[in-house]
Design an enzyme around this catalytic site. Structure first.
Site, PDB file in Angstrom:
ATOM      1  N   LYS A 127       0.805  -1.219   0.000  1.00  0.00           N
ATOM      2  CA  LYS A 127       0.000   0.000   0.000  1.00  0.00           C
ATOM      3  C   LYS A 127       0.845   1.279   0.000  1.00  0.00           C
ATOM      4  CE  LYS A 127      -3.751  -0.202  -0.260  1.00  0.00           C
ATOM      5  NZ  LYS A 127      -4.899  -0.601  -1.099  1.00  0.00           N
TER       6      LYS A 127
HETATM    7  C1  LIG Z   1      -2.715  -6.947   3.842  1.00  0.00           C
HETATM    8  C2  LIG Z   1      -3.426  -6.500   2.605  1.00  0.00           C
HETATM    9  N1  LIG Z   1      -3.630  -7.382   1.630  1.00  0.00           N
HETATM   10  C3  LIG Z   1      -4.283  -7.063   0.504  1.00  0.00           C
HETATM   11  C4  LIG Z   1      -4.761  -5.786   0.290  1.00  0.00           C
HETATM   12  C5  LIG Z   1      -5.513  -5.498  -0.978  1.00  0.00           C
HETATM   13  O1  LIG Z   1      -4.861  -4.593  -1.845  1.00  0.00           O
HETATM   14  P1  LIG Z   1      -5.739  -3.661  -2.754  1.00  0.00           P
HETATM   15  O2  LIG Z   1      -6.436  -2.676  -1.865  1.00  0.00           O
HETATM   16  O3  LIG Z   1      -4.756  -2.984  -3.653  1.00  0.00           O
HETATM   17  O4  LIG Z   1      -6.721  -4.492  -3.497  1.00  0.00           O
HETATM   18  C6  LIG Z   1      -4.586  -4.838   1.294  1.00  0.00           C
HETATM   19  C7  LIG Z   1      -5.141  -3.508   1.141  1.00  0.00           C
HETATM   20  O5  LIG Z   1      -5.214  -2.702   2.044  1.00  0.00           O
HETATM   21  C8  LIG Z   1      -3.898  -5.201   2.478  1.00  0.00           C
HETATM   22  O6  LIG Z   1      -3.696  -4.317   3.477  1.00  0.00           O
END
Ligand SMILES: Cc1ncc(COP(=O)(O)O)c(C=O)c1O
Length: 476
Positions: free
Chosen positions: A44
């Protein structure tokens, strides 16, 4: 090795690591992309910096301004580190389910963390989102980031994550696997890989089984960051604008237990410590890879490190308390030995109809019944957050609603907990007469306090007449 002139320049540029042991026996090459190598510890950071830079460029964020976001942690961390470096204040609204490690990290960057009740529908004025929007509107110089609907979120991945994967595989990538939270990662990276490969790269959305994205019932899951939860009382199911559904060729749905197993296996066989959403992606990728050929190259994006989850997915006590497999089985009788299946009544049912239905199913008046929020197309036994409490047919009779009849539960108990465990022996009856029993995180039964705390028996010498000679025991 690279040299950077600021921490912001160190965001992105993560490597690919080939799986050797965890992917043993599979034909394709499988690489993971460890996104915790970003300075804030997750994927992120990329979106956070891009959204912040876009807001500066369009004048929404000015010097001395305040960055406001609603986040389960990682986006807030990325924003907080970039804001600290650039001299902005950060205020983050988050739920108490966000791991303590992430909340502490936010505070370490100087961000103000506002803990709010996360169990409120998005459209409600008290929801995390509503509170964040209101706070930003009322605070001079504040900018509400809105990662779910901010085009700079997927754009960050189109500009960086996608090109990195293409370059590092020298164009050999055939399958890209990622989880979907806001959708920024999969949409931007996936779109770039599709564009540059003329549509050849397959984009796979790895999703918790109950997440709405892959067609689940929307009920809560144990994996932070991945998937789309729908509050049982939400007026509408709103999907993020950051998600480009057209880029995803296929979804693979993964049960929480399988994600946890995958991430624990990764740590123990590869020496790679990744978080729970990484486990969802990895479990999905290994399933997809099983049907591929030696000409294929699979890239799996691992969003963050397992360091933030040492108290959950990697903690035996947490796993046992929530009924997940992993730790060695308890010795002696377990809560599961005493668990009884309980029928379910939904919040919208008329109590009189529910009583009639339960009687037809053979329930007795004082049998325990689960009082649940409404959930269409339930896939698994209910998640604890989907329950209002417990009741009985007798309790429902004469009640105005299922909610009125619902009584609070005692502590959540995992099926594998030993009856002698302090979590069981320390259960105070005043908390609740009935406890939900969790198997792999879902409530598959209940147990009454009395079943686990039998009346103490009088010692034998007091029940045996004093004059009677003691019988000789074996070996005497
Ligand atoms: C630990 C974790 N995995 C996956 C994601 C998913 O990513 P995205 O928001 O780009 O779909 C996030 C998003 O905040 C996350 O914090």
């Amino acid at each position: 090795m690279a040299r950077y002139e600021s921490v912001l320049d160190a965001i992105g540029g993560t490597p690919l690591i080939r799986l050797t042991r965890a992917a043993a026996g599979l034909r394709p090459r499988v690489y993971v992309k460890p996104e915790w190598q970003n300075p804030g510890g997750s994927v992120k950071d990329r979106a956070a910096l891009a959204m912040l830079r876009r807001a500066e460029a369009d004048g929404t964020l000015r010097p001395g301004g305040t960055v406001v976001e609603v986040t389960s942690g990682n986006t807030g961390i990325g924003l907080a580190l970039a804001a600290a470096h650039l001299g902005y204040c950060t205020v983050v609204f988050t739920g108490s389910a966000t791991s303590k490690e992430k909340r502490d990290q936010l505070a370490a960057y100087g961000a103000e963390v506002r803990l709010v009740d996360a169990f409120v529908p998005r459209d409600h004025p008290d929801s995390m989102r509503s509170q964040g929007v209101k706070f930003a509107a009322e605070t001079p110089g504040a900018w509400f980031v809105d990662q779910y609907d901010n085009p700079a979120n997927p754009a960050a991945h189109y500009a960086t994550t996608g090109p990195e994967i293409w370059a590092d595989t020298e164009g050999a990538v055939t399958h890209f696997v990622a989880t979907v939270g806001t959708g920024g990662t999969i949409s931007g990276t996936g779109r770039h890989l599709k564009d540059i490969s003329a549509g050849r790269v397959q984009v796979i959305g790895a999703d918790p089984l109950t997440s709405k994205y892959a067609g689940g019932d929307g009920s809560q899951k144990y994996i932070e960051g991945a998937g789309h939860y729908l509050h049982p009382e939400a007026a509408a199911d709103v999907w993020p604008l950051s998600l480009d559904t057209g880029v995803i060729d296929e979804y693979v749905a993964v049960e929480d237990q399988d994600a946890i197993d995958a991430v624990r296996l990764l740590a123990r066989t590869e020496g790679i410590l990744a978080g729970g959403s990484a486990g969802v992606a990895l479990a999905a990728a290994l399933r997809v890879a099983a049907d591929l050929t030696a000409d294929d190259t699979v890239v799996v994006l691992l969003p963050d490190s397992g360091r933030a989850y040492l108290s959950t997915y990697f903690n035996d006590a947490w796993l046992t308390a929530n009924g997940f497999r992993g730790p060695a089985p308890a010795e002696g009788p377990t809560v599961g030995d005493h668990s009884r299946a309980a029928p379910l009544v939904e919040q919208h049912e008329q109590p009189a109809d529910a009583v009639r239905r339960l009687a037809e199913q053979g329930a007795s008046d004082d049998d325990v019944v689960l009082a649940a929020y409404r959930r269409d197309g339930r896939l698994l036994a209910p998640h604890p957050s989907d329950l209002l409490g417990w009741t009985t047919p007798a309790g429902l009779r004469g009640a105005a609603s299922v909610a009125e009849a619902a009584r609070p539960f005692g502590p959540r108990l995992g099926v594998g907990l030993a009856v002698a465990d302090p979590a069981v022996t320390g259960w105070d009856r005043a908390e609740g007469e009935v406890a939900p029993v969790l198997d792999r995180g879902r409530v598959t039964g209940t147990v009454r306090w009395a079943a686990l705390h039998p009346e103490p028996q009088l010692p034998e010498q007091l029940t045996t007449p004093l004059t009677e000679p003691a019988a000789a025991g074996p070996g005497r």
